[in-house]
Structure formats: C-alpha cells, structure tokens
Design an enzyme around this catalytic site. Structure first.
Site, PDB file in Angstrom:
ATOM      1  N   HIS A 121       1.014  -1.250   0.134  1.00 41.51           N
ATOM      2  CA  HIS A 121       0.023  -0.483   0.114  1.00 41.51           C
ATOM      3  C   HIS A 121       1.168   1.162   0.073  1.00 41.51           C
ATOM      4  CE1 HIS A 121       1.253   0.728   4.687  1.00 41.51           C
ATOM      5  NE2 HIS A 121       1.344  -0.901   4.431  1.00 41.51           N
ATOM      6  N   ASP A 122       0.364   2.237  -0.668  1.00 44.62           N
ATOM      7  CA  ASP A 122       1.433   4.190  -0.839  1.00 44.62           C
ATOM      8  C   ASP A 122       2.449   3.643  -1.247  1.00 44.62           C
ATOM      9  OD1 ASP A 122      -1.442   4.404   0.636  1.00 44.62           O
ATOM     10  OD2 ASP A 122      -0.535   3.331   2.422  1.00 44.62           O
ATOM     11  N   GLY A 139       4.575  -1.382   3.335  1.00 44.13           N
ATOM     12  CA  GLY A 139       4.312   0.100   1.981  1.00 44.13           C
ATOM     13  C   GLY A 139       5.139   1.384   2.762  1.00 44.13           C
TER      14      GLY A 139
END
Length: 272
Positions: A121-122, A139
């Site tokens: 994520h991100d 992440g």
C-alpha cells in the site's frame, strides 16, 4: 471489439476499453477501469478503485487492488493505478493505498513484475522498473525509474530507492539507496554503481564518469569534512550534469538514513 470469455465475471459498472481480451474465470470489480488493448490471460482478480493502463498484460492468479495489509486501513475508497504496457506475471499482488498514506498506490509505465512479486500500500513505483521473482516492497516505498530488484529482494517500508539502482537478489534493503547505486549483501550494502544500467539507458561516457566521481567524493571519503560539506562540493562541481544534480537532490530530501557504507574489498561497480 472485445474478447471476453463466458466464464469471466465483470461488474456492470466496470469500464473496459477497446480491444481488451479477458480470459477464463477473471473477476473484475465495479470500480475498475481497464485501458485499451489490455490482456487478462486467465483467472485474474482486479478489485478496488483500480485503473489499468493501455496495453498491459496480466497473467493468471494475479490479484490487483485488494485492501492493504495494514491495521490502519479504514475501508475507504483509496486507489491503485497501473501504467501502460506493463507485464504482470503469475501470483503478483498489488494493494490499494491507505487513507493516512496518501490514498494511492501507483506503478508506472513499461514495468515488469515477475512471478510472486508484491507492491504494498501507498508505494510509488516509477517507469521501466523490473521486479524479479518474489521481490517484495513494504508500504510507502518509493522506487525510481529504471530500477532492478533481483529475485527474493525485499525493501523495508518507507525506504526510497533512487533511479537506476540495481538491488541484487536475496538483498534486504533497510535504508534509502542513492540513484545509480548497486546494492548487494543479504543485509543490503552499497558496493558501487550500476554501470550496466546506465549504459543500457544510453548514458554517455562523460556522464558515467561524472557520476562515478560524485560517488567517490560522497561515499569513499576522498574529501575531508562532514557529509553535508561533501554534498555541497559535489553539487558545485557537477552542477552541469543533470544526473548528478538529481543524485544530490535525492540525498538532500532524505528523511531517514541513507545507505552510505561501502565495505572494504568489495567490487566497485556492477559491470566494471
């Protein structure tokens, strides 16, 4: 014309571009956008607010746009974008972003994600990036253009990897890696420059020599004083070389430790 296998399941609100091929048992969620000319070979799962760029090919058992593996995710409509002309091989996983991490995960154009690789994520992955088999990033990682991650390489969360870095297989990267660097060792160490990568990008001999000179000045202790002083020296001496200017900017923007130690007796440059 679309070529969609009868066993595929596509939500009515999904957007599918022209000339897309969707093979057997693919599942496409309601907020997915698939660009023109994409090919989903078979058994591909795409969920979330996910956009796939034109001409991308996705192989069986890839899963894109699923919720992030984060206890901080609150279920919001965060996003994933995949660029054009990517090759996403079997069992690749890429998650959407989190609400407090910028809300988006992105992969650039012309990337090659080999079997079993993972983008968390991100993360923001640049263009022309290669993840070899089972390479994974945590992440909030930033990967520059033309980076190569070897098989089983792992990048710790929130680390930045500069452009044209080569990370050898089985390397665990825990600190930011300076652009054009070559990272080797089970616990990642900066051991030189990715000369092969620079040559493949068409860099001139003069540009490569300038980057090598900057590297020696910064990381091999040829200049006296603090690292900040050496950085200023490099910035002044090579201000006409855009690649060195980007290296300096990367280092000045660091918010966490930057990999700097070069082990004695290591090889100087990949490809030299």
């Amino acid at each position: 014309m679309l070529a969609i296998d009868s066993s595929a399941r596509i939500a009515p609100t999904a957007v599918v571009g022209a000339g897309v091929e969707i093979g057997p048992y693919c599942v496409i969620g309601p907020n997915v956008v698939i660009g023109d000319g994409c090919k989903l070979v078979a058994q591909v799962h795409i969920a979330g607010h996910t956009t796939i760029g034109a001409g991308t090919t996705i192989y069986p058992f890839a899963s894109l746009g699923t919720p992030p593996q984060s206890v901080h995710y609150g279920g919001g409509p965060t996003r994933l974008t995949i660029g054009a002309r990517c090759q996403i091989r079997e069992n690749v996983t890429v998650n959407i972003g989190t609400e407090d991490g910028g809300g988006i995960t992105s992969v650039g154009d012309d990337c090659f994600l080999m079997t079993g690789s993972h983008v968390a994520h991100d993360c923001h992955v640049g263009n022309h990036v290669v993840f070899a088999n089972n390479a994974v990033i945590g992440g909030h990682v930033e990967i520059g253009d033309h980076v190569f991650l070897g098989g089983q390489a792992a990048v710790l969360q929130r680390v930045r990897v500069g452009e044209s870095v080569m990370i050898a297989g089985y390397t665990a990267l825990r600190e930011d890696a300076v652009p054009f660097g070559y990272v080797l060792h089970p616990i990642g160490r900066l051991v030189g420059l990715n000369v092969v990568g620079m040559r493949l990008r068409g860099f001139s001999r003069e540009t490569i020599r300038a980057i090598q000179a900057a590297y020696r000045l910064l990381f091999e202790g040829e200049a006296d004083g603090k690292f900040a002083d050496r950085l200023d020296h490099v910035a002044a001496e090579h201000s006409a070389v855009p690649e060195v200017v980007r290296m300096v900017a990367f280092l000045r923007a660091a918010k966490r430790p930057v990999m700097m130690t070069k082990p004695r007796g290591s090889h100087a440059d990949a490809g030299e």
